[in-house]
Every structure is written in C-alpha cells, then in structure tokens.
Write a protein that holds these residues in place. Sequence first.
Motif, PDB file in Angstrom:
ATOM      1  N   ALA A  47      12.183  -3.708  -4.267  1.00  0.00           N
ATOM      2  CA  ALA A  47      12.253  -3.260  -5.294  1.00  0.00           C
ATOM      3  C   ALA A  47      11.891  -1.965  -5.347  1.00  0.00           C
ATOM      4  CB  ALA A  47      11.022  -3.774  -5.696  1.00  0.00           C
ATOM      5  N   ALA A  48      11.477  -0.938  -4.013  1.00  0.00           N
ATOM      6  CA  ALA A  48      11.132   0.530  -4.492  1.00  0.00           C
ATOM      7  C   ALA A  48      12.953   0.940  -4.182  1.00  0.00           C
ATOM      8  CB  ALA A  48      10.238   0.436  -3.284  1.00  0.00           C
ATOM      9  N   ARG A  49      13.578  -0.484  -3.523  1.00  0.00           N
ATOM     10  CA  ARG A  49      14.808   0.332  -3.049  1.00  0.00           C
ATOM     11  C   ARG A  49      16.117   0.243  -4.379  1.00  0.00           C
ATOM     12  NH1 ARG A  49      13.953   4.086   1.314  1.00  0.00           N
ATOM     13  NH2 ARG A  49      12.784   3.056   3.091  1.00  0.00           N
ATOM     14  N   TRP A  50      16.065  -0.423  -5.462  1.00  0.00           N
ATOM     15  CA  TRP A  50      16.259  -0.725  -6.084  1.00  0.00           C
ATOM     16  C   TRP A  50      16.263  -0.323  -7.398  1.00  0.00           C
ATOM     17  CZ3 TRP A  50      21.017  -4.080  -6.297  1.00  0.00           C
ATOM     18  CH2 TRP A  50      21.679  -4.401  -4.954  1.00  0.00           C
ATOM     19  N   PHE A  51      14.952   0.023  -7.804  1.00  0.00           N
ATOM     20  CA  PHE A  51      14.033   0.694  -9.047  1.00  0.00           C
ATOM     21  C   PHE A  51      14.109   1.484  -8.943  1.00  0.00           C
ATOM     22  CE2 PHE A  51      14.306  -4.307  -9.087  1.00  0.00           C
ATOM     23  CZ  PHE A  51      14.841  -4.365  -9.920  1.00  0.00           C
ATOM     24  N   PHE A 266      -0.325   2.735  -5.790  1.00  0.00           N
ATOM     25  CA  PHE A 266      -1.027   2.827  -5.653  1.00  0.00           C
ATOM     26  C   PHE A 266      -1.137   0.784  -5.259  1.00  0.00           C
ATOM     27  CE2 PHE A 266      -4.992  -0.054  -7.084  1.00  0.00           C
ATOM     28  CZ  PHE A 266      -6.406   0.294  -6.521  1.00  0.00           C
ATOM     29  N   TYR A 267      -0.490   0.444  -5.716  1.00  0.00           N
ATOM     30  CA  TYR A 267      -1.062  -1.208  -6.134  1.00  0.00           C
ATOM     31  C   TYR A 267      -0.046  -1.864  -4.213  1.00  0.00           C
ATOM     32  CZ  TYR A 267       1.434  -5.695  -7.046  1.00  0.00           C
ATOM     33  OH  TYR A 267       0.960  -7.414  -6.841  1.00  0.00           O
ATOM     34  N   ILE A 268       0.551  -0.965  -3.913  1.00  0.00           N
ATOM     35  CA  ILE A 268       1.080  -1.784  -1.862  1.00  0.00           C
ATOM     36  C   ILE A 268       0.074  -1.098  -1.224  1.00  0.00           C
ATOM     37  CG2 ILE A 268       2.098  -1.433  -0.400  1.00  0.00           C
ATOM     38  CD1 ILE A 268       3.995  -2.394  -2.394  1.00  0.00           C
ATOM     39  N   PRO A 269      -1.068   0.161  -1.170  1.00  0.00           N
ATOM     40  CA  PRO A 269      -2.086  -0.309  -0.540  1.00  0.00           C
ATOM     41  C   PRO A 269      -3.249  -1.174  -0.766  1.00  0.00           C
ATOM     42  CG  PRO A 269      -1.245   2.273  -0.701  1.00  0.00           C
ATOM     43  CD  PRO A 269      -0.395   1.021  -1.804  1.00  0.00           C
ATOM     44  N   TRP A 270      -3.473  -1.488  -2.081  1.00  0.00           N
ATOM     45  CA  TRP A 270      -4.178  -2.446  -2.337  1.00  0.00           C
ATOM     46  C   TRP A 270      -3.382  -3.458  -2.739  1.00  0.00           C
ATOM     47  CZ3 TRP A 270      -9.097  -1.018  -3.601  1.00  0.00           C
ATOM     48  CH2 TRP A 270      -9.188  -2.049  -4.385  1.00  0.00           C
ATOM     49  N   LEU A 327       3.227   3.301   7.616  1.00  0.00           N
ATOM     50  CA  LEU A 327       3.391   1.871   7.245  1.00  0.00           C
ATOM     51  C   LEU A 327       3.937   2.198   5.738  1.00  0.00           C
ATOM     52  CD1 LEU A 327       2.443  -1.592   7.547  1.00  0.00           C
ATOM     53  CD2 LEU A 327       0.988  -0.958   6.542  1.00  0.00           C
ATOM     54  N   LEU A 328       3.817   3.100   4.451  1.00  0.00           N
ATOM     55  CA  LEU A 328       3.813   3.296   3.247  1.00  0.00           C
ATOM     56  C   LEU A 328       5.220   4.162   3.794  1.00  0.00           C
ATOM     57  CD1 LEU A 328      -0.105   4.393   2.114  1.00  0.00           C
ATOM     58  CD2 LEU A 328       1.753   1.562   1.518  1.00  0.00           C
ATOM     59  N   ARG A 329       5.353   4.650   4.719  1.00  0.00           N
ATOM     60  CA  ARG A 329       6.773   5.103   4.476  1.00  0.00           C
ATOM     61  C   ARG A 329       8.398   5.192   4.649  1.00  0.00           C
ATOM     62  NH1 ARG A 329       5.366   8.638   8.555  1.00  0.00           N
ATOM     63  NH2 ARG A 329       3.956   9.984   7.061  1.00  0.00           N
ATOM     64  N   LEU A 331       8.464   2.765   2.800  1.00  0.00           N
ATOM     65  CA  LEU A 331       8.742   3.079   1.023  1.00  0.00           C
ATOM     66  C   LEU A 331       9.619   3.521   0.492  1.00  0.00           C
ATOM     67  CD1 LEU A 331       5.953   0.094   1.390  1.00  0.00           C
ATOM     68  CD2 LEU A 331       6.342   0.456  -1.251  1.00  0.00           C
ATOM     69  N   GLY A 332       9.169   4.975   1.368  1.00  0.00           N
ATOM     70  CA  GLY A 332       9.214   6.283   0.856  1.00  0.00           C
ATOM     71  C   GLY A 332       8.323   8.114   1.170  1.00  0.00           C
ATOM     72  N   GLY A 333       9.104   8.165   1.221  1.00  0.00           N
ATOM     73  CA  GLY A 333       8.085  10.045   1.527  1.00  0.00           C
ATOM     74  C   GLY A 333       6.776   9.892   0.440  1.00  0.00           C
ATOM     75  N   GLN A 334       7.635   9.420  -1.158  1.00  0.00           N
ATOM     76  CA  GLN A 334       6.230  10.014  -1.449  1.00  0.00           C
ATOM     77  C   GLN A 334       4.973   8.767  -2.248  1.00  0.00           C
ATOM     78  OE1 GLN A 334       6.668  12.616  -3.102  1.00  0.00           O
ATOM     79  NE2 GLN A 334       4.806  12.548  -4.509  1.00  0.00           N
ATOM     80  N   TYR A 335       5.451   8.004  -1.650  1.00  0.00           N
ATOM     81  CA  TYR A 335       4.486   6.392  -1.235  1.00  0.00           C
ATOM     82  C   TYR A 335       3.712   6.915  -0.228  1.00  0.00           C
ATOM     83  CZ  TYR A 335       7.144   3.329  -4.763  1.00  0.00           C
ATOM     84  OH  TYR A 335       8.358   2.804  -5.283  1.00  0.00           O
ATOM     85  N   ALA A 336       4.367   7.023   1.145  1.00  0.00           N
ATOM     86  CA  ALA A 336       3.170   7.581   1.940  1.00  0.00           C
ATOM     87  C   ALA A 336       2.429   8.347   1.820  1.00  0.00           C
ATOM     88  CB  ALA A 336       3.642   7.864   3.142  1.00  0.00           C
ATOM     89  N   ALA A 337       2.952  10.099   0.497  1.00  0.00           N
ATOM     90  CA  ALA A 337       2.142  10.859   0.770  1.00  0.00           C
ATOM     91  C   ALA A 337       1.241  10.874  -0.475  1.00  0.00           C
ATOM     92  CB  ALA A 337       3.287  12.228   0.064  1.00  0.00           C
TER      93      ALA A 337
END
Length: 452
Positions: A47-51, A266-270, A327-329, A331-337
Amino acid sequence: MTAAGTTVPPPAVVVVVRRPALLRSAAALMTSTVASAALGFVFWVVAARWFAPEAVGRASAAVSAMTLLAGLAQLNLINLYARFLPGAGRHTRPLVLTGYAASAAMSLLLSGGFLALGMGTGIIGPAPTQRLFFVAAVVGTAIFFITDGVLTALRRAGSVPAKNVIASTAKVALLPLLAGTAAGDGMLVAWSVPMLATMLGVNWWVLARLAPAHARTAPAAPAPARRELLGFASAEYVNGLLTNAVAYLPPVLVASVLGATASAYFYIPWVIGVAGSTLLWNVVTSFVVTASSDAAAARAHVDRAVLLVAAVVLPGAAVLAGAAGPLLRLLGGQYAAEGADTLRLIGLSLPFTGVILLYCAFAMMEKRMWPVVTVQSVGIAAFLLVSWVGLPRVGIIAPAAALCMAQAAVAIVLLPGLIRRYRATGDVTNAPAWARRTAESETVTADTGGAG
C-alpha cells in the motif's frame, strides 16, 4: 484358577503419557499470529508503494476503527470459550451460536453509533454503500476473531493458521486489483472482503461438523452456575474493552490529533507491537484450554507457559529495540525516520506485558478476573491520558512511551501475586482448586494378562 505353585506374572502397567498439547496449541496460534502479522506488514508495504502517505493513513485509520469496534463487539468470548467450551458437551453448538449472535448484535450497535455520532468523518465515505460496507466489515471481523477461540477450544488450533493465512494472502493479492478505485475504499475493501469470505466458510465447517462431533465425543463437565458464568463473562468483557482500547484506539487518536500522514508513520510500529502482545495471548489461551481439561498436569502446563512467554518477550524486545530502523526502512526512509523510536519503546514494553498476561492466565483459571481488571483499568486510563496529552507535544512517540510506563507499573503491582500463584501450583497439598489432582485425571490403564 491357578495351580498351586504357579507364579502369576505381575500386571503389565501402561502409563498414559500426556503429550504437550499446550505446546502444539500455542505453536499453531503463534504461527498464525506471526504469519498474519508478516502478511499484514506486506499489505501495508505494498500500500505504501502504491498510494500516498495521506491515503495510507486514512485507510489505516479506517482499519483501526473497524478492528477497534470489532474487538469491543466480540465481547472477549475467546477467553470464555477457552475456559468453558472444552467441557460444554451437547451445549457446544448452542453456546457457539449464542456467542456469535450476541457479538453480531453488539457490532451493529457499536458501528451504527460510531457512524451516527460522526466519528467516521474523514475516514469512512459518506455514501450509504460505504457505510453499510463498514458495518458489515465490523460484524464479520468480530466473528472472525471469535472463530480462533472456538477452533482452539474444540482442539483444532492447527486450523487457525490456515484460516488466517488464507485471508491475509487474499488481502495482499486483492490490493493491486483495487488500486484504481478511491484510495481509501480500495484498501479497505481489499482488507475486509477476504476476511468476510473466510469467516463464512470456516464457520460452516465449525457449526456443521466440528461442534456436533465435539458434542458427541467430549465429556460434559458440570454446567457452571449462572452467577459464575455471568461474573466471568462480565469481567472478561471489561478486560476486553481495556485490551482493545490499548490495541486499536491509539492509531485513531494519532489520526485525530496529528492527521493522516502521522497516522501512517505510527500505524506500522503499533501493529507490530499488537502482534507481539497477540503472541503472548496465544500462550495464555492455549494454557487455559489445556489446563481446563487436564488439571493433573497443572505445574507442567504452567512451566511450559512461562517458558513460551519468555521465548517471545526476550528475543522480541531485543529485535524490536535493535532492528527498528532497518525493519521500517522497508516501507521507505521517512517511515523509518519517523517511527523507529516508537517501535523501540513498544519492544521494550513486551517483558512487562508478559508478566501481566501470565497473571491473567492464573486469574482466568481461578475465575477471578475482577482484581486484575481493576489494576489494569488504572494503568490503561493513565496510558490513554498521557498519550492524549503528549501527542501534540512530542508527536507519535507519546503513545509508545505511555505504554511502556503503564505496563511497567501494572507489572510491578501484579508480580508478587504471580510469583505466589506459580509456587502454589507446585504444592501438592495446597494447590489451587483448578490444579488439584483427581483420581480421574491420574488414569492408568492396566492389562492383567494371566497364565492359563
């Protein structure tokens, strides 16, 4: 008759060896949780790649609202079924159907109220079809949750991974096909439709085959007194309200206070943290089902449960604290940051959660849930208050920090009682009522072969 002087061989004694049913059940449920969490993670990666992050945040808030309402509507029947369904006998099917009906009615009430009060504004579309779909998804999700407990109580925990993996795989497969629709609707439909279809198919099998077979073969325990059943159910419902508030309300709070983009980070870490807590509940559920039908091996079941909890919390905390960024990277760099520190704090809370849930396991076996519910209520109220106050000030890390502090405080309060109960299960003369040996549970099969 034997002739004088003839030596009669001693009876051949065959001891019935108890297989570690708790380990099999817990392994199946934990496999289901890990596989579902992994596929759920893949869903949101796709979803993060498509939207855009805003669209992902809106969809994740809608899924959080749906699962929160379904979690409240399932009435925590999973634990009630774990404690009472193994000995339900001919009442098995009516007990299952009654629970489903009660959960469906509560789902309609809660989801209808949620929409009527305007709480879905911004995450659920205004069209009647969109709202009806949301209500149907809440009903289906609640029963989907409960079915795991029914399968486990009917000694079919091995079917739970297949059920959940089929639904989760279909979610990922549907997502690209629905990418051309409105972003939020496409993700919500892809998330919900496979779950609804799987729920219907599995429950046909449960009601048509498994429940009648269990009624024929399982010995019926004495029916619990109505007061005892209602007391257990009411305490479990309040406990379920608290548990689901912690699991599913924070993403909705983040979306409300900080907006859809922050909610996406926030959603994925939670969700990863919720998966860790679910693994621990898998152990508790398996322990309660197994100990409810095999009190003679109480201490062995308790020891296995403690070891399984330790096997989850120690490496889980280490991995989430140490590998949050990589792990969060994915999804993308911003998600990890934005989300790495949140995930680290969630990981550090796992050992405290393990202590709390082990205490809950003993309380469920004693059918005395209200004391633990009272203590948890205070901790969860503090968690939600600190989260709400902290979000505007420190951002999405606030709920994770509040969770870690609240779980630590509750675990410290409950730890002495947990230690006392653990020691009591090894005391042959003063063991709690549910763990006492009975003549029936120490079955030995004797084969008395004679010399003709």
